[in-house]
Enzyme design. Structure first.
Site, PDB file in Angstrom:
ATOM      1  N   HIS A   4       0.298  21.761 -22.646  1.00 16.96           N
ATOM      2  CA  HIS A   4       1.895  22.514 -22.782  1.00 16.96           C
ATOM      3  C   HIS A   4       2.143  23.811 -24.194  1.00 16.96           C
ATOM      4  O   HIS A   4       2.959  25.321 -23.536  1.00 16.96           O
ATOM      5  CB  HIS A   4       2.902  21.404 -22.948  1.00 16.96           C
ATOM      6  CG  HIS A   4       4.129  21.967 -23.635  1.00 16.96           C
ATOM      7  ND1 HIS A   4       5.557  21.413 -23.109  1.00 16.96           N
ATOM      8  CD2 HIS A   4       4.736  22.709 -24.291  1.00 16.96           C
ATOM      9  CE1 HIS A   4       6.722  22.319 -22.881  1.00 16.96           C
ATOM     10  NE2 HIS A   4       6.413  22.961 -24.632  1.00 16.96           N
TER      11      HIS A   4
ATOM     12  N   CYS B  84      10.848  20.849 -24.086  1.00 10.39           N
ATOM     13  CA  CYS B  84      10.175  21.754 -24.458  1.00 10.39           C
ATOM     14  C   CYS B  84      11.472  22.759 -25.729  1.00 10.39           C
ATOM     15  O   CYS B  84      12.742  22.546 -25.055  1.00 10.39           O
ATOM     16  CB  CYS B  84      10.232  23.260 -23.551  1.00 10.39           C
ATOM     17  SG  CYS B  84       8.957  24.562 -25.056  1.00 10.39           S
TER      18      CYS B  84
ATOM     19  N   GLY C 208       5.024  19.275 -30.535  1.00 14.79           N
ATOM     20  CA  GLY C 208       3.666  19.610 -30.633  1.00 14.79           C
ATOM     21  C   GLY C 208       5.047  20.759 -30.856  1.00 14.79           C
ATOM     22  O   GLY C 208       6.231  21.821 -30.581  1.00 14.79           O
TER      23      GLY C 208
ATOM     24  N   GLN D 287       7.329  30.177 -30.291  1.00 15.26           N
ATOM     25  CA  GLN D 287       8.689  29.797 -30.382  1.00 15.26           C
ATOM     26  C   GLN D 287       9.715  29.810 -31.952  1.00 15.26           C
ATOM     27  O   GLN D 287      10.264  29.839 -32.249  1.00 15.26           O
ATOM     28  CB  GLN D 287       7.900  28.400 -30.521  1.00 15.26           C
ATOM     29  CG  GLN D 287       7.919  27.583 -29.488  1.00 15.26           C
ATOM     30  CD  GLN D 287       7.453  26.284 -28.352  1.00 15.26           C
ATOM     31  OE1 GLN D 287       6.630  25.340 -29.055  1.00 15.26           O
ATOM     32  NE2 GLN D 287       8.680  25.836 -28.538  1.00 15.26           N
TER      33      GLN D 287
END
Ligand code: NI
Length: 167
Positions: free
Chosen positions: A135, A93, A46, A51
């Site tokens: 998330h 992550c 993901g 990001q």
């Protein structure tokens, strides 16, 4: 398609609340394609637009992973409804190298939003897909896994990150 650089904690962009996508422009189309590519090439399941430096409500997911690539999802302006149950699991992550954290999430979620063509979609998810959806949507609120960690764990990670910057 291009692999985009992924911002890492504590980049301030990761702590900002993202804005809705108002229109699917050629730039947004390019960003969506690049994000899917970046997610796969970074070995992720993901990715959220903040990001890669865009404060937009846009996420990409494929819970089957970069090898299978069976279920690529692009969701614009995702909104949760009908969340139930709870489940705790260890998450990591791409923006938090080496960091893992146990996080309690809803077990079942329904997400509404738009797909890459701008069509309304509704996704009923459970298991891994439900966790990834939650998330990635955390990222759109400026939250990362460190916000779910204990103060001690976060402080230890802060120390580690500062040391990396110095080295
Ligand atoms: Ni993440």
């Amino acid at each position: 398609m291009a692999k985009l650089p992924i911002l890492t904690y504590p980049d301030p962009v990761l702590a900002k609340k993202a804005e809705p996508v108002a229109e699917i422009t050629p730039e947004i189309k390019q960003l969506m394609a690049d994000m899917v590519q970046t997610m796969y090439e970074s070995d992720g399941v993901g990715l959220a637009a903040p990001q890669v430096g865009h404060c937009l409500r846009l996420i990409t997911i494929d819970e089957t992973g970069p090898k299978e690539r069976k279920n690529p999802l692009v969701i614009l302006n995702p909104v949760f409804s009908d969340c139930s149950g709870s489940k705790e699991s260890e998450e990591s992550c791409l923006s938090l190298p080496t960091f893992t954290c146990m996080v309690k999430r809803f077990e079942n979620v329904t997400v509404r939003g738009l797909n890459e063509k701008g069509e309304d979609i509704e996704i009923k998810a459970e298991g891994l897909l439900a966790i990834i959806l939650q998330h990635e949507c955390d990222h759109l609120e400026g939250k990362t896994l460190v916000n779910h960690a204990s103060r001690l764990k976060r402080t230890m990670y802060d120390t580690k990150v500062k040391k990396w910057k110095k080295d």
